[in-house]
Design a protein around this motif. Sequence first.
Motif, mmCIF file in Angstrom:
data_model
loop_
_atom_site.group_PDB
_atom_site.id
_atom_site.type_symbol
_atom_site.label_atom_id
_atom_site.label_comp_id
_atom_site.label_asym_id
_atom_site.label_seq_id
_atom_site.Cartn_x
_atom_site.Cartn_y
_atom_site.Cartn_z
ATOM 1 N N UNK B 286 0.871 -1.178 0.000
ATOM 2 C CA UNK B 286 0.000 0.000 0.000
ATOM 3 C C UNK B 286 0.911 1.232 0.000
ATOM 4 N N UNK B 287 0.578 2.218 -0.824
ATOM 5 C CA UNK B 287 1.459 3.371 -0.958
ATOM 6 C C UNK B 287 1.621 4.148 0.346
ATOM 7 N N UNK B 288 0.607 4.128 1.209
ATOM 8 C CA UNK B 288 0.729 4.901 2.456
ATOM 9 C C UNK B 288 1.747 4.296 3.416
ATOM 10 N N UNK B 289 2.119 3.041 3.216
ATOM 11 C CA UNK B 289 3.133 2.424 4.081
ATOM 12 C C UNK B 289 4.561 2.709 3.591
ATOM 13 N N UNK B 290 4.676 3.096 2.308
ATOM 14 C CA UNK B 290 5.994 3.165 1.672
ATOM 15 C C UNK B 290 6.955 4.153 2.349
ATOM 16 N N UNK B 291 6.528 5.399 2.650
ATOM 17 C CA UNK B 291 7.504 6.318 3.249
ATOM 18 C C UNK B 291 8.101 5.793 4.561
ATOM 19 N N UNK B 320 -1.877 -0.853 -8.530
ATOM 20 C CA UNK B 320 -2.197 0.573 -8.519
ATOM 21 C C UNK B 320 -2.152 1.161 -7.124
ATOM 22 N N UNK B 321 -2.419 0.351 -6.120
ATOM 23 C CA UNK B 321 -2.511 0.907 -4.771
ATOM 24 C C UNK B 321 -1.173 1.004 -4.055
ATOM 25 N N UNK B 322 -0.082 0.616 -4.727
ATOM 26 C CA UNK B 322 1.193 0.696 -4.021
ATOM 27 C C UNK B 322 2.166 1.742 -4.580
ATOM 28 N N UNK B 323 1.860 2.334 -5.716
ATOM 29 C CA UNK B 323 2.780 3.315 -6.308
ATOM 30 C C UNK B 323 2.642 4.686 -5.652
ATOM 31 N N UNK B 324 3.782 5.364 -5.484
ATOM 32 C CA UNK B 324 3.766 6.748 -5.043
ATOM 33 C C UNK B 324 3.470 7.632 -6.247
ATOM 34 N N UNK B 325 2.984 8.827 -5.994
ATOM 35 C CA UNK B 325 2.871 9.834 -7.057
ATOM 36 C C UNK B 325 4.224 10.541 -7.142
ATOM 37 N N UNK B 326 4.488 11.259 -8.255
ATOM 38 C CA UNK B 326 5.745 12.002 -8.360
ATOM 39 C C UNK B 326 5.969 12.928 -7.159
ATOM 40 N N UNK B 327 4.932 13.588 -6.703
ATOM 41 C CA UNK B 327 5.094 14.482 -5.548
ATOM 42 C C UNK B 327 5.484 13.745 -4.282
ATOM 43 N N UNK B 328 4.833 12.612 -4.067
ATOM 44 C CA UNK B 328 5.155 11.818 -2.872
ATOM 45 C C UNK B 328 6.608 11.335 -2.925
ATOM 46 N N UNK B 329 7.074 10.986 -4.117
ATOM 47 C CA UNK B 329 8.471 10.560 -4.264
ATOM 48 C C UNK B 329 9.417 11.700 -3.901
ATOM 49 N N UNK B 330 9.117 12.885 -4.411
ATOM 50 C CA UNK B 330 9.952 14.059 -4.110
ATOM 51 C C UNK B 330 10.070 14.289 -2.614
#
Lengths: 347, 347, 347, 347
Positions: B286-291, B320-330
């Motif tokens: 899940x993308x919210x866990x990634x950071x 689809x639910x695990x990718x960050x957006x470009x902004x989140x990556x930044x």
Amino acid sequence: MFIEVKLETMIIIMKSHVTDDEIRAVEKKLESMGMGSNVSRGIERTVIGAIGDERKVDKEALEALTGVEDVIRVMKPYKIVSRESHPEDSVIDIRGVKLGGKQIQIISGPCSVETQSQMDSAAQSVAAAGCRLMRGGAFKPRTSPYTFQGVGVEGLEMFRRAADKHNLPIVTELMDVRMLDTFLEHKVDVIQIGTRNMQNFDLLKEVGRIQTPVILKRGMSATISEWLMAAEYIAAGGNHNIIFCERGVRSFETYYRNMLDVTAVPVLKRETHLPVIIDPSHAGGKSWMVPALARAAVAAGADGLLVEMHPAPADAWCDADQALSPNQLNELMGELRGIARVIGREL
Amino acid sequence: MFIEVKLETMIIIMKSHVTDDEIRAVEKKLESMGMGSNVSRGIERTVIGAIGDERKVDKEALEALTGVEDVIRVMKPYKIVSRESHPEDSVIDIRGVKLGGKQIQIISGPCSVETQSQMDSAAQSVAAAGCRLMRGGAFKPRTSPYTFQGVGVEGLEMFRRAADKHNLPIVTELMDVRMLDTFLEHKVDVIQIGTRNMQNFDLLKEVGRIQTPVILKRGMSATISEWLMAAEYIAAGGNHNIIFCERGVRSFETYYRNMLDVTAVPVLKRETHLPVIIDPSHAGGKSWMVPALARAAVAAGADGLLVEMHPAPADAWCDADQALSPNQLNELMGELRGIARVIGREL
Amino acid sequence: MFIEVKLETMIIIMKSHVTDDEIRAVEKKLESMGMGSNVSRGIERTVIGAIGDERKVDKEALEALTGVEDVIRVMKPYKIVSRESHPEDSVIDIRGVKLGGKQIQIISGPCSVETQSQMDSAAQSVAAAGCRLMRGGAFKPRTSPYTFQGVGVEGLEMFRRAADKHNLPIVTELMDVRMLDTFLEHKVDVIQIGTRNMQNFDLLKEVGRIQTPVILKRGMSATISEWLMAAEYIAAGGNHNIIFCERGVRSFETYYRNMLDVTAVPVLKRETHLPVIIDPSHAGGKSWMVPALARAAVAAGADGLLVEMHPAPADAWCDADQALSPNQLNELMGELRGIARVIGREL
Amino acid sequence: MFIEVKLETMIIIMKSHVTDDEIRAVEKKLESMGMGSNVSRGIERTVIGAIGDERKVDKEALEALTGVEDVIRVMKPYKIVSRESHPEDSVIDIRGVKLGGKQIQIISGPCSVETQSQMDSAAQSVAAAGCRLMRGGAFKPRTSPYTFQGVGVEGLEMFRRAADKHNLPIVTELMDVRMLDTFLEHKVDVIQIGTRNMQNFDLLKEVGRIQTPVILKRGMSATISEWLMAAEYIAAGGNHNIIFCERGVRSFETYYRNMLDVTAVPVLKRETHLPVIIDPSHAGGKSWMVPALARAAVAAGADGLLVEMHPAPADAWCDADQALSPNQLNELMGELRGIARVIGREL
């Protein structure tokens, strides 16, 4: 040609570039524990054997020394419960019913005590199916504080009354040390220690002080070695009437509730002289899985089973989907009798 | 005082009531394998050390002998990849980008290659965020045969074109030995071996014959030792450009997809000289866990990360639910840069 | 009273404070996948049913939308292999030997092909014990690159010659897609896909294109659902001659090699029409555990077993400690015959 | 367009060929539990929503009905501890030290209380390193009955004396309900419930009746949901001062003791308002792993750590190989301070 040395109870493997000082530090540490040592120095690797009573050795203190790569226990940590200490099978006598001998015991009854009439009906079905021991929970360990927690002491009385009509010894779970006296007053025949309490060491010590047989269920993810050590807590207190009960362990599989570790049966029969039973009901968690698991357990060499049966499964107050009906129990008993015969036992 | 003996590579622990014949059978078996032996006979227990090159020893054949209780390997089974054989960190050069040194590499990009414009947009975001390597899958291992399987060779071309505009070396997964030549033709900079293929030994042998750096993902439930041995397959063929990638392992927990084994980072840094990276995207799922997982990985000492980023996550063709957006990556890159500095590294 | 609605294949549970826009976004996303929707709005919680062919639905893309709490699949993702699609048991014909019917098949033979005389001797023992199928590995997946990797193509020839004398169909493992033609030339009767290749999707697709029966071993930590999906890969290609083989899964227990998941037998018999067999040898990893596990498997309802037997176990070139001797196999066959009879089958 | 329905707390998915009678039986069962129902009948599949307070619903009783394929819980079973019920972070006040706010708390001290001088020395090092809370065990849960079991009540006194000199609140483990009064007499500031007692429900109920903050360690293989439910037992009694402590879970990996589940940090921060801390010492089991795991925990968002430190690690009476030295603790504190700053917190 062979060099006679004293018993090595632990083997300490040193790192490849170990120094003499590091080796001496291990020897000194062992000495401080009252142990001797035996050093084998190789071209790349030195190995030190610890000589003496391994119960004195603190494995972690050795592992903490610099230069130590690994510390390996040679002797098994369990004593009284080990087959090495007692090669013959132990047979436990439960008011005349023998568990651990040629006869396999099917312990049946509902998940929880509900009412007197439910228990009366259950006891009749248990006896009619040819079972010689009855199970039922008056105190229930439940994941949620908002679900039914068992009927309590009154349940013990209902259970006792229902079972006595058919002369069935009763098996029930003890969760709290403060209830032990009540269990003894109600002459509970077999005390069950549940999965969540396998390493509740204060509870284990208490049931180690009495002589009532104890069914020790395996912890949710306990290794066989930890389980044997939990039994050793009971045995060390003086109570050797211990019955191991495998009931499924935690795994990655989500189709069923727990993964029944059927391999634990031959392993325990090799490692301990004490009886081993299986709980196929809590393992799978669905009544349609129970017959297959029960047959597998008996075929693998289990000394008994704990099988949930309820007069009206769909109305059970807990675990409604895992109880057999009286008819299903009867049918299963027939199959188990056949399998027992094939492997030279009886039901 | 110390007796000089040759290297013991295995230790054979005999059962308590072992006979002289059983001991001699072990010695003979070792001899037939070209090994020497060193017997320590105790009061209750005899221990035999196997002397020589352990690669010649068949552990199972020894365990099969009567009288043998246990056979313990003293030497580690992995050689080329071990830190013992190569104490300094290996730094892998990927077209000028160094992985395994002071600089931590964040490899980012979408789960799968979809279209040229998606890849162009992704490459631009990857470069803009300050990442120096790009990931993307043209061939996808999917649990179901009925779901999207990747765009294939055409995807490699799209990926190459998009990445080249920003001079980003590309990382992509190889699933089938028959595609290796195609990968080489498209000058794939880093070949990824996926979780499901960690022990696809024929595939490992093939990538061992080339010099392209290989990211070896950990198998779903591979032990660290098995993972090191899988790398040893590649290294034994001559390719030492191996990067370990932890991506979560199977567990009993159902809240998230896999359990990230962050402890694998310090363990691998101790056991091997090769770089270790983490994939926080596939671990949690899940993308919210990634950071949180990405920060933990860098803080624990990882040499890099594989982070999924998609120009428009909700439209991604897979995961689809695990990718960050470009902004989140930044935003994440900023935090990681700070943590890297605290532990004496840079991003 | 009941409202007739179309098939809900997925249920999307929205978060408690969901907005109308978030609900509409889900409906639009479903529409873009060619699906209808059915919204049930509650006081605190809204639930949306996805209507249509779930193979078109991308679960992750839905989970990525804001406001979505959980997406639950209602339909099972496996089709051809499911019992729903084919209620009767499938019986697979292997040159006249039926697997999956009333007769239980014990497939025996050595772990690996070593020499012609070893195979001749093994084949004779297999036939003498009453087994109708023979196993043996010419290509071996080994954890270490430095251990014996199998004798290769020559081994297929030795195996063929030995088995033909007793008219035994042969079972052997395929690891590499490039060897499939060789397997077909040697008329391998049953192709085994090993544990480490259960999700080697390119290999699965290749064996899906032929009609040779395939034994699909369960991955080291594959869920039953993933295993069924791996079989679906083979079936989707056109080959429906698939046999599931449970061989123990990875667990926390270290006493034995793998934990035999005996519950998988009744579960698979419910979920699929295809035959299910058990490999008790690789599960426990020790020959003394094999009889107990083999009996348990047959009692639980397995359609067959893969049992390792070697003319001289202690001299086996691999897994020496897990093979039965010819005598032990004979004895086991007697017990299994008895158990088969009790449950209305035959051996 | 939307149909206003009451809250669906459970969804009952019926089998494909369900009958009207089976559907009515579910409705009746729900009615007997005081619940309403909402039936959506599809072409192949019928889905029934249970409407009302899910705490009244017996999931197993529904699953036991014929025609029921699956029962899915829509609402979370935990209430008081859930973030849904209390969106802001809870900050727990431990004699003026705040846990759960901006400041991260490092709780340090030895595994077990040994002597007064050891505790005096430890307390001085804890305070000198800048920690504001101290840990130490007077009662130890040990796998073997033959190893050191803790110094007992006298240990509480030594601990109290040592910590009071530096005004450090103390954290210590309670194993036995019968010792709770003694803990209160000694004014233990934080009561720790250990891993093996996470589901010792009687113990949970007792600490639910007081207001002393409780550290609830995760069970060896407890899911996050079970862990939240265990906390709910404490909270339901009235004590909301609960701190979750992740300390590694059981896995298949044997290199280290437990697998630290770092993902549990972001997950718990999402699911509950209560503080979350990590014990990196018990997770890895080796002191050399502790700094990496501690940094990862803080980077992932943990509100605190439990770190073992001993004045002379190699002489510790238990877990000697996992304690940091005072110097190592100092060094670690510096790194953690840096990481805290990067993520907007302080130490």
